[in-house]
Every structure is written in C-alpha cells, then in structure tokens.
Design a protein around this motif. Structure first.
Motif, mmCIF file in Angstrom:
data_model
loop_
_atom_site.group_PDB
_atom_site.id
_atom_site.type_symbol
_atom_site.label_atom_id
_atom_site.label_comp_id
_atom_site.label_asym_id
_atom_site.label_seq_id
_atom_site.Cartn_x
_atom_site.Cartn_y
_atom_site.Cartn_z
ATOM 1 N N UNK A 25 20.663 4.900 -74.375
ATOM 2 C CA UNK A 25 21.701 5.789 -74.909
ATOM 3 C C UNK A 25 22.100 6.842 -73.884
ATOM 4 N N UNK A 26 21.121 7.389 -73.173
ATOM 5 C CA UNK A 26 21.410 8.387 -72.148
ATOM 6 C C UNK A 26 22.236 7.799 -71.005
ATOM 7 N N UNK A 27 21.929 6.556 -70.639
ATOM 8 C CA UNK A 27 22.732 5.873 -69.612
ATOM 9 C C UNK A 27 24.180 5.758 -70.070
ATOM 10 N N UNK A 28 24.374 5.401 -71.346
ATOM 11 C CA UNK A 28 25.726 5.302 -71.895
ATOM 12 C C UNK A 28 26.452 6.636 -71.877
ATOM 13 N N UNK A 29 25.735 7.705 -72.202
ATOM 14 C CA UNK A 29 26.332 9.042 -72.205
ATOM 15 C C UNK A 29 26.749 9.452 -70.792
ATOM 16 N N UNK A 30 25.845 9.257 -69.818
ATOM 17 C CA UNK A 30 26.151 9.619 -68.431
ATOM 18 C C UNK A 30 27.329 8.798 -67.910
ATOM 19 N N UNK A 31 27.336 7.496 -68.231
ATOM 20 C CA UNK A 31 28.435 6.621 -67.794
ATOM 21 C C UNK A 31 29.761 7.086 -68.371
ATOM 22 N N UNK A 32 29.762 7.431 -69.655
ATOM 23 C CA UNK A 32 30.993 7.919 -70.283
ATOM 24 C C UNK A 32 31.431 9.262 -69.708
ATOM 25 N N UNK A 33 30.458 10.094 -69.345
ATOM 26 C CA UNK A 33 30.793 11.381 -68.736
ATOM 27 C C UNK A 33 31.469 11.190 -67.373
ATOM 28 N N UNK A 164 16.556 4.247 -63.335
ATOM 29 C CA UNK A 164 17.316 4.143 -62.082
ATOM 30 C C UNK A 164 18.802 4.375 -62.346
ATOM 31 N N UNK A 165 19.334 3.734 -63.386
ATOM 32 C CA UNK A 165 20.730 3.962 -63.774
ATOM 33 C C UNK A 165 20.970 5.431 -64.091
ATOM 34 N N UNK A 166 20.038 6.000 -64.838
ATOM 35 C CA UNK A 166 20.190 7.383 -65.299
ATOM 36 C C UNK A 166 20.176 8.367 -64.140
ATOM 37 N N UNK A 167 19.234 8.225 -63.229
ATOM 38 C CA UNK A 167 19.092 9.173 -62.128
ATOM 39 C C UNK A 167 20.254 9.076 -61.146
ATOM 40 N N UNK A 168 20.586 7.837 -60.749
ATOM 41 C CA UNK A 168 21.654 7.657 -59.753
ATOM 42 C C UNK A 168 22.991 8.115 -60.311
ATOM 43 N N UNK A 169 23.308 7.717 -61.532
ATOM 44 C CA UNK A 169 24.591 8.112 -62.120
ATOM 45 C C UNK A 169 24.614 9.596 -62.453
ATOM 46 N N UNK A 170 23.450 10.162 -62.742
ATOM 47 C CA UNK A 170 23.386 11.611 -62.935
ATOM 48 C C UNK A 170 23.734 12.354 -61.660
ATOM 49 N N UNK A 171 23.214 11.882 -60.538
ATOM 50 C CA UNK A 171 23.528 12.493 -59.236
ATOM 51 C C UNK A 171 25.006 12.309 -58.898
ATOM 52 N N UNK A 172 25.524 11.111 -59.148
ATOM 53 C CA UNK A 172 26.945 10.854 -58.878
ATOM 54 C C UNK A 172 27.842 11.733 -59.758
ATOM 55 N N UNK A 173 27.411 11.968 -60.985
ATOM 56 C CA UNK A 173 28.169 12.844 -61.885
ATOM 57 C C UNK A 173 28.227 14.258 -61.330
ATOM 58 N N UNK A 174 27.113 14.741 -60.795
ATOM 59 C CA UNK A 174 27.078 16.083 -60.192
ATOM 60 C C UNK A 174 28.026 16.156 -58.996
ATOM 61 N N UNK A 175 27.993 15.130 -58.146
ATOM 62 C CA UNK A 175 28.902 15.089 -56.999
ATOM 63 C C UNK A 175 30.365 15.059 -57.462
#
Length: 284
Positions: A25-33, A164-175
C-alpha cells in the motif's frame, strides 16, 4: 441461533500478511505521489490556468499508459504463480523482460500518433487547451517510461522487494519535489516541470530495470545490452519526430492539414517498422 465471535491474536503468518499489505500500500501511495506532486506544486506556486494545462497533458498520457497498465495487471497473478512454484528469481527473467521489450517497441507508435495529431485534435475538440501543446509534447515522452514501470513493480512485489520500491521511489519523490520547487523559484514554468518529470521517470525506470536484471542473475555485459535494447526505440522515435517536426507549415485548410499529418504518420511508421520486425523476431 447463537453466533460465537472469537478474536484471535496475530500469529506470525498474519503479521507477515499485514506487513506485506502495508508495504504494498505504501508503494502505491508513493507511486501516486510521484504522479501527483507536480500538480500540487503547480497549484501552490503557479496558477489554476497552468494547472489546468498540465492536468490536461497528463490526461493525454494516461490514454497511452492504459494498455501497459492492463498488461501488468494480467501478468501479476501469472508471475506470482510461477515464482510460487519454483522460488527462483532467475527463472522469472522472461516473465518481465519480454513484456517490457514488447511495450518499449510498440508504445513509441502510440506516442508518435498522439504527437503528430494532438495539435490537430486540440484545435478541433479542445481549442481552449491549445496553450497546453508544448507541455503535452514533453509529457508524451514521459509516457514511454511510465508504461514500463508497472511490470517492474509487479516483479519486485512478487520477489518481496517492496522495501526497495519504497525507498528508491521515496528518494526520487524528494528529488522531484526539490527540483520542481527550485525551477519555479527560478522563474520557469510548467514546461520545465515536465522536463524534470521526464528525467525522474527515466531514472525510476532504469534503476529498477537494472536491479531486476541483477536480482535475476544477469551479468554486467547483458545488463548493458538489454538496457540499450530497451532505450533505443525511445531515442530512435524521438529523433524521427524531432526531424519531422522541423517541417511544420501553416495550413488553414482542415482537410489538407489532416492529409499532411497522416502522411507524416505513415512516414514515421515506415521508418520505424524495422524495429517492429526486429522485436517481433526476438520475442517470437
């Protein structure tokens, strides 16, 4: 008739399922963000008109990414079933690599068709959104990388690499947030934001594609080869469209303009067709 309700405590298996569901679910949230944050930043720091243009552009690329998303949904249970049978990541290589190759070589046809006809259709159906055409042009190329993401996400969820999805996409979201904010403060508009989105989506794809190849025990030589094979149709189609777009005469006649655009699209198909024959042969 009496019903007895028993509330049992979490056992280990229940906790594993809860953890899996929460991370997914968190991966989905980060992806949508990642998809939505640029629109929120535009709404905050620019104006509603530019937000409308940007949202309209994203609506266009969602039409292109619908088919790849559907393919990922169809493949999800098959990949999980196969992995459950063999529990060997390396055996899943073709389950994500072949669909990604097919999508990578066919999506540029959709992008080209939309790129060539979008101005014509906007004049015909949505004349108020003609100022959105430049940002649409950039975001159309973003759709190439967005189209490749769902199958990779399915693969990482299958092998329990949600973190892995969560951390990498979280970093990309910050960038993405940082650079969107920066370019707005520097005085740039939604076209610059679209370019930032294109770059972030490219890194999102290439990072997970390389990691997927590593997890399936592919050697470095093949990783480089497969990455080039996937990216090449994007570069090739972009160059063709750029060169074709150099010839863009002012034509007032509706029918002549439609004929000219159709000729352009046919020329693109002819020039691009060797890649279709190539990938058809390679993927059988």
């Amino acid at each position: 008739y009496k019903f007895n309700f028993n509330i049992s405590t979490f056992n280990i298996q229940t906790w594993k399922l809860f953890k899996f569901g929460f991370l997914t679910a968190m991966v989905g949230i980060i992806t949508n963000l990642i998809f939505s944050i640029d629109k929120l930043i535009i709404a905050k720091y620019l104006n509603s008109i530019e937000l409308g243009y940007y949202a309209f552009a994203f609506f266009i690329i969602e039409l292109i990414t619908f088919i790849p998303n559907t393919i990922a949904v169809v493949l999800f249970p098959r990949i999980i079933e196969k992995y459950g049978q063999i529990l060997n990541k390396s055996k899943l290589l073709n389950y994500y690599l072949i669909p990604i190759k097919i999508i990578a070589y066919f999506v540029p046809l959709l992008i080209a068709g939309m790129f060539i006809y979008v101005g014509f259709l906007s004049n015909l159906i949505f004349p108020k959104y003609i100022p959105a055409l430049p940002v649409i042009s950039y975001l159309l190329f973003v759709s190439f990388f967005i189209s490749l993401r769902p199958i990779l996400s399915v693969f990482f969820i299958t092998i329990n690499k949600e973190k892995c999805l969560l951390y990498v996409r979280g970093i990309l979201l910050i960038f993405l947030i940082f650079f969107d904010y920066l370019i707005i403060k520097l005085g740039y508009g939604i076209i610059a934001i679209a370019i930032v989105t294109l770059i972030i989506m490219f890194f999102d794809f290439i990072i997970f594609f390389i990691l997927a190849l590593i997890y399936t025990k592919v050697n470095i030589k093949k990783i480089i080869y497969e990455s080039i094979i996937i990216i090449f149709p994007f570069i090739y189609a972009t160059v063709i469209l750029f060169l074709m777009n150099l010839y863009d005469p002012e034509i007032s006649s509706f029918y002549i303009l439609f004929l000219l655009l159709t000729i352009k699209f046919i020329i693109f198909i002819i020039l691009y067709s060797p890649l279709i024959f190539y990938i058809n042969k390679k993927t059988n």
